[in-house]
Enzyme design. Structure first.
Site, short mmCIF file in Angstrom:
data_model
loop_
_atom_site.label_atom_id
_atom_site.label_comp_id
_atom_site.label_asym_id
_atom_site.label_seq_id
_atom_site.Cartn_x
_atom_site.Cartn_y
_atom_site.Cartn_z
N HIS A 1 -79.79 2.70 -83.93
CA HIS A 1 -79.78 3.90 -84.87
C HIS A 1 -79.22 3.25 -86.26
O HIS A 1 -78.79 2.11 -86.17
CB HIS A 1 -78.93 5.02 -84.05
N HIS B 1 -76.78 4.23 -87.79
CA HIS B 1 -75.29 4.40 -88.54
C HIS B 1 -75.01 2.83 -88.86
O HIS B 1 -75.36 2.09 -88.20
CB HIS B 1 -74.37 4.90 -87.14
N ASP C 1 -72.32 0.88 -88.67
CA ASP C 1 -71.78 0.04 -87.64
C ASP C 1 -72.94 -0.63 -86.60
O ASP C 1 -72.56 -1.58 -85.86
CB ASP C 1 -70.72 0.68 -86.89
N HIS C 2 -74.13 -0.27 -86.85
CA HIS C 2 -75.31 -0.68 -85.77
C HIS C 2 -76.38 -1.42 -86.91
O HIS C 2 -77.18 -2.04 -86.08
CB HIS C 2 -75.82 0.41 -85.02
N HIS D 1 -77.12 11.15 -79.52
CA HIS D 1 -76.34 10.87 -80.66
C HIS D 1 -76.32 11.90 -81.71
O HIS D 1 -77.14 12.66 -81.84
CB HIS D 1 -76.06 9.38 -80.87
N ASP E 1 -75.56 4.40 -79.16
CA ASP E 1 -74.40 5.36 -78.92
C ASP E 1 -74.93 6.58 -78.18
O ASP E 1 -76.18 7.03 -78.58
CB ASP E 1 -73.84 5.65 -79.97
N HIS F 1 -67.87 -0.73 -77.38
CA HIS F 1 -67.86 0.23 -78.61
C HIS F 1 -66.73 1.11 -78.57
O HIS F 1 -66.25 2.54 -78.93
CB HIS F 1 -69.23 1.41 -78.65
#
Lengths: 304, 304
Positions: free
Chosen positions: B62, B64, B66-67, B142, B213, B271
């Site tokens: 996804h 976001h 941090d990914h 998510h 997530d 995570h």
């Protein structure tokens, strides 16, 4: 202490385990600036204890990845940390669109505003000013539109000579302000005491010139003349001056020549190509032309 | 060794000095995949000796930060390393636009093509297949559109029983191929030797399910059932199940419940929220429901 520069990253091109791309943290006259923001800068800030909240202004020299790929992550983290104050970003045209698109696709919403100041002039221009500091661009010559930045303290106020003031027994605290800005003092008997007898000269305003990335460009000399501290990129040694020319970078020797012509007080070099396994040769090459020269290294601090 | 998972980063939200955002490197049946690519992934790859050139397929769960904030830096570095082979990127709609805009503003041109496979289906779908491996999405729940990924080896060929083959003195090397795919062998005298007398059962195909997530989502169980290895996010402990629900994440207990229902062989959790200072509590909470459970930690390898 008026000016402190902390090197967060000083290598070119690709991040490696112990070689981080360009990022610097500048404290000048109680202002806190971030200069360039390669990937991993926020981690480097944590590692070297640079507070996130103090920074209100970020200056990006150009849009090559090793100078700005860490910006979006830092902005995102500031949102997570519940920042509320505006964050000002100075950089080439395009920086707003690319940042906003990343925020949009990642659905990052935060409580603070990003204020973009997109740069496109090829002349040196004033881009930031407050009561303590001003910042001008230093137009550089690289493969993409690039600016260096000249950070200059404003003239400091005069320091009070408390002994002389006490002797007169007629100067009140409310008079200090006009003494600090250089005014003479008139006694009740009409006699004028020259300011120079009541104050000391203030420390000379400090300047820091950041020049990365650029080919050898002597026409920046008048802009950076007499700077207290000059950072100038030195991606290559003179053995690869051909490559420096082709990629629009500088050699250590060329950085030193700029420092010499501009008669700066101190030179820091960095942005080393990964082809060089040790850095001391950069210092040796530069020192033939100019002294003192220092190597930018992660975590190193330069205090003027 | 058929399947090896290397954890490059396993923390949530903001990168810290020793806490890197999500990235995993999967070797399965001689295929090499990168899963998610938070900021600093390329540095983590170098640190843990993951070869850049082997990776031809990157799966992004996804958008976001941090990914995926490390993706553009990795792509840029592959260009600098003179990569020529296509690089395939699987991820949510928008990933192509944001990547291409970053390449455009940074004037990054390279010798290889990026092939984007944008995902938008809410059903599990086959997104990659070759002769050795296939990959399906695992639709997750998510705050933004998110997929997990199920990596499955294809049925392996049967292993030759060389002793039995030698005894017959009639089977040539050119016959091996049909034996490996399960065919019986007919001798020159017309007698049929059943394949089972000439071969051994192959190792069972391995599967790896990556789920991050997501909120607790039991309807993924049929997709990941009997996986050899399941990574399931566990951002919180049960003490903050309310926060997990609100932010659409899972608790360690919920991850373990999914593992138990799906009857997987082994569970890895990660995570972790930065609010937790130690990780052992995650393992303890999960182990009450499911065993074995392992903590994702930077550099750890899981071999099936």
């Amino acid at each position: 202490m008026n000016l402190k520069l902390t090197i967060l990253g000083c290598h070119s091109a690709t991040p490696r385990v112990n070689a981080h791309p360009t990022a610097q943290y500048l404290e000048i006259n109680n202002r806190h600036f971030l200069i360039d923001c390669g990937e991993g800068t926020q981690r480097q800030m944590r590692k070297h204890k640079v507070g996130f909240s103090k920074i209100n202004h970020i200056f990006i020299s150009h849009l090559h990845g090793d100078h700005f790929f860490g910006l979006i992550g830092l902005i995102s983290t500031l949102g997570i940390l519940n920042r509320e104050r505006d964050l000002h970003i100075y950089g080439p045209e395009g920086i707003e669109e690319v940042t906003n698109l990343q925020l949009k696709v990642s659905k990052t919403y935060s409580n603070f505003s990003l204020v973009f100041h997109e740069l496109s002039s090829k002349e040196s221009e004033l881009i930031y000013e407050d009561e303590k500091v001003f910042v001008r661009t230093i137009p550089l010559n690289h493969r993409v539109y690039t600016n260096g930045f000249l950070f200059t303290e404003k003239e400091n106020q005069r320091n009070l000579n408390m002994k002389a003031i006490a002797k007169l027994d007629e100067i009140e605290t409310c008079d200090y302000r006009s003494l600090k800005i250089g005014k003479d003092f008139v006694l009740s008997n009409g006699k004028t005491i020259p300011n120079s007898e009541l104050t000391f000269d203030p420390p000379k305003p400090k300047t820091y010139a950041f020049c990365s990335d650029t080919s050898y460009k002597p026409d920046i000399v008048p802009i950076i003349e007499n700077a207290d501290l000059l950072y100038h990129e030195a991606t290559f040694l003179s053995d690869r001056e051909d490559l420096a020319k082709k990629t629009k970078h500088s050699t250590a020797r060329q950085a030193a020549e700029i420092a010499k012509m501009a008669d700066v007080k101190s030179l820091v070099i960095g942005h080393y190509s990964s082809r060089y396994k040790e850095l001391e040769s950069f210092r040796e090459e530069a020192r033939i032309i100019f002294d003192p020269v220092h190597l930018a290294e992660e975590g190193k601090e330069f205090i003027v």
